[in-house]
Design an enzyme around this catalytic site. Structure first.
Site, PDB file in Angstrom:
ATOM      1  NE  ARG A  64     -25.535  17.820   3.332  1.00 33.54           N
ATOM      2  CZ  ARG A  64     -24.277  18.184   3.227  1.00 33.54           C
ATOM      3  NH1 ARG A  64     -23.681  18.824   4.217  1.00 33.54           N
ATOM      4  NH2 ARG A  64     -23.570  17.922   2.136  1.00 33.54           N
ATOM      5  CE  LYS A 206     -27.319  12.824   4.081  1.00 32.43           C
ATOM      6  NZ  LYS A 206     -27.058  11.376   3.855  1.00 32.43           N
ATOM      7  CG  HIS A 225     -23.742   8.638   2.142  1.00 27.78           C
ATOM      8  ND1 HIS A 225     -23.364   9.510   1.141  1.00 27.78           N
ATOM      9  CD2 HIS A 225     -25.079   8.801   2.279  1.00 27.78           C
ATOM     10  CE1 HIS A 225     -24.424  10.162   0.689  1.00 27.78           C
ATOM     11  NE2 HIS A 225     -25.474   9.752   1.365  1.00 27.78           N
ATOM     12  CB  SER A 243     -26.890  13.879  -3.982  1.00 30.63           C
ATOM     13  OG  SER A 243     -28.148  14.324  -4.383  1.00 30.63           O
ATOM     14  CE  LYS A 247     -26.496   7.259  -1.652  1.00 27.59           C
ATOM     15  NZ  LYS A 247     -27.578   7.639  -0.731  1.00 27.59           N
ATOM     16  CB  THR A 248     -32.916   6.626  -3.475  1.00 26.29           C
ATOM     17  OG1 THR A 248     -32.229   7.247  -2.379  1.00 26.29           O
ATOM     18  CG2 THR A 248     -34.345   6.337  -3.051  1.00 26.29           C
ATOM     19  CG  ASP A 262     -28.876   8.512   2.568  1.00 27.58           C
ATOM     20  OD1 ASP A 262     -28.192   8.539   1.534  1.00 27.58           O
ATOM     21  OD2 ASP A 262     -28.841   9.412   3.418  1.00 27.58           O
ATOM     22  NE  ARG A 326     -32.645  15.407  -1.417  1.00 27.08           N
ATOM     23  CZ  ARG A 326     -31.702  14.481  -1.424  1.00 27.08           C
ATOM     24  NH1 ARG A 326     -32.017  13.220  -1.169  1.00 27.08           N
ATOM     25  NH2 ARG A 326     -30.454  14.798  -1.689  1.00 27.08           N
TER      26      ARG A 326
END
Length: 535
Positions: A64, A206, A225, A243, A247-248, A262, A326
């Site tokens: 981003r 996002k 988030h 990140s 988490k994933t 997410d 990604r």
């Protein structure tokens, strides 16, 4: 205007004149995956990989551009937005000029128009429309948001429209006083967003998340988030983390069903996913360590910026393009997922921090006050090599584990979280997925098997049977034993050969926490500093 046959009925209802784009050649309205796949290959937007997924390159932007994101400063939203480095203001006049440029740029072209829902809760969801000239960006939208049925599309009316002109740069950005020729701008009152100058798919994802973070809290609903999964007894767990914290990975649990990886909301009915897909990091992806994510990379998944050779073979370890490689895929690519993307109020909340200083324990149990403190702190640490110029671990504090996407002040979200934790008697834990035995470069990364064992103990409740001890300075409660974990690692000081060096590192990290939390001093009723480290 020519349209694909699948959507003639829709075009009779609405021919998209309200978009303000002239002379559209062909409209591909919510095309199916096969159409998108064909266009991506025929238009040379991507290549087919060994796993069947298409791989694309997002150009010079592999992440981003936070310094290029703006909100139009105007009433009434201007009184709610927390203006500053995260939420930068732009005038209505400049927005109107950029919007005109975007519409002119998209005129006379073939367009992909994607209608989708954000939010699995019918009471809380929003309808969005994304307009782009690029097939793979339409594919990304199809993967990441909730796909309406054909029947729902017949009467679809967007609450928010996002125009994406990836190849359009703002040549007048200096006159406008903006950061660069890239722009990501949101007009809350007109329910319009525009993106120009960047190809990165995450800006779409996002950007919409930022809008949900504006809308929902003003309705008394918490936007988060985090990832979420659910057990056989309908026990929901939430995983917060920046990140790279896992988490994933940790929410994709073969023993539980995935709600989402997410972005979620929490309303009076419970938890619901904002999205209909997942967006996972794939750097160093290994089929043994992360089998669910690896198996999800197949036809209809979309890889970004991975290294692919001429035969379609993927090198997941290759960092030549970016660390931020990604994959996006529809959530049903995960075998065990919750089909309605919803669940009851959570039983457990887990804050994930990848502590590259090697200081924090693998798992700690938090009080409600500590939960508020660590939520507002949103700590992790970047390690050497992940960003240009970083040669040693750097502490990162991102309020609510997602400050870059919060239009409102962080305490708005923290207040809502605290109320819900108390109302539903939720247990909260801090889990370190970072380093042990020393900082990055000396120690080693926590074994995924140890982290999973800690998570399992939280989810099955066995952690509550453990004897706890106090972790000094941070005053955290840490278990002395957990099934399947070497007890010697549960207190991180035990893992360091140089105990004095550890004590110094512990105090250093505590000072960083204390300094960061000064930003909240005297802000409303949110003085939770006593729940943090004490020197």
């Amino acid at each position: 205007m020519e349209i694909n046959d699948f959507d003639k009925l829709k075009m009779e209802i609405n021919d998209f004149d309200e978009l303000g784009i002239r002379d559209i050649k062909k409209v591909y309205y919510n095309p199916d995956y096969e159409t998108l796949f064909r266009h991506e290959i025929e238009q040379r937007e991507g290549v087919v990989t060994e796993l069947g997924a298409v791989a694309v390159d997002t150009g010079i932007f592999t992440g981003r551009s936070p310094k290029d994101k703006y909100f139009v400063k105007q009433p009434p939203s201007e009184k709610y937005i927390a203006w500053g480095d995260v939420n930068q203001p732009i005038s209505k006049e400049i927005f109107d000029e950029l919007l005109h440029n975007v519409k002119e740029y998209l005129s006379g072209k073939d367009l992909y128009i994607m209608d989708a829902f954000v939010g699995a809760s019918e009471e809380s969801r929003r309808s969005i429309r994304v307009v782009t000239e690029i097939a793979w960006q339409a594919h990304f939208v199809k993967n990441m948001f909730i796909r309406p049925t054909e029947e729902e599309l017949k009467n679809f009316h967007p609450d928010f429209t996002l125009y994406v002109a990836a190849n359009l740069k703002n040549s007048r950005y200096r006159e406008h006083g903006l950061n660069s020729d890239v722009f990501i701008v949101f007009n809350i009152e007109e329910n319009i967003g525009i993106i120009g100058g960047t190809w990165y798919g995450g800006e779409i994802k996002k950007g919409i998340f930022s809008m949900m973070n504006y809308w929902l809290p003003l309705e008394g609903k918490l936007s988060m988030h985090c990832s979420a999964n659910i057990g056989e007894e309908d026990d929901v767990a939430l995983f917060f983390g920046l990140s790279g914290t896992g988490k994933t990975t940790l929410s994709a649990d073969p023993k539980r069903r995935l709600i989402g990886d997410d972005e979620h909301g929490w309303d009076d009915e419970g938890i619901f996913n904002f999205e209909g897909g997942c967006y996972a990091k794939v750097i160093d992806l290994d089929s043994k360590d992360e089998p669910d994510i690896y198996a999800a990379i197949r036809r209809n998944a979309l890889l970004e910026n991975v290294a692919v050779d001429s035969k379609g073979w993927i090198d997941f370890k290759n960092r030549s393009k970016t660390e931020n490689t990604r994959v996006s895929y529809p959530i049903y690519h995960i075998c065990k997922h919750k089909e309605d993307l919803k669940g009851p109020h959570p039983k457990n909340i887990i804050f994930l921090s990848a502590d590259a200083f090697g200081v924090l324990p693998p798992v700690s149990k938090l009080t409600k006050e500590q939960a508020m403190y660590y939520f507002l702190s949103g700590y992790t640490a970047k390690v050497a090599g992940t960003e240009r110029g970083i040669d040693e671990p750097v502490a990162t504090f991102s309020a609510c584990f997602g400050e870059a996407f919060l239009p409102l002040h962080p305490t708005v979200y923290a207040k809502l979280l605290g109320e819900k934790i108390e109302e539903h008697n939720v247990h909260v834990y801090l889990v370190n997925t970072g380093w042990t035995g020393g900082p990055y470069g000396v120690g080693e990364r926590m074994k995924l098997s140890d982290t999973r064992a800690c998570i399992d103990a939280i989810l099955d409740g066995s952690i509550n049977e453990a004897e706890f001890e106090n972790f000094p300075i941070f005053n955290l409660s840490i278990p002395k034993a957990i099934r399947g974990v070497d007890s010697s690692i549960l207190n991180p000081r035990n893992t360091w050969e140089d105990k004095e060096a550890y004590d110094q590192q512990l105090k250093m990290l505590a000072e960083l926490f204390i300094e960061n939390f000064k930003r909240y001093k005297g802000y409303g009723n949110f003085d939770y500093s006593k729940a943090g480290p004490q020197l």
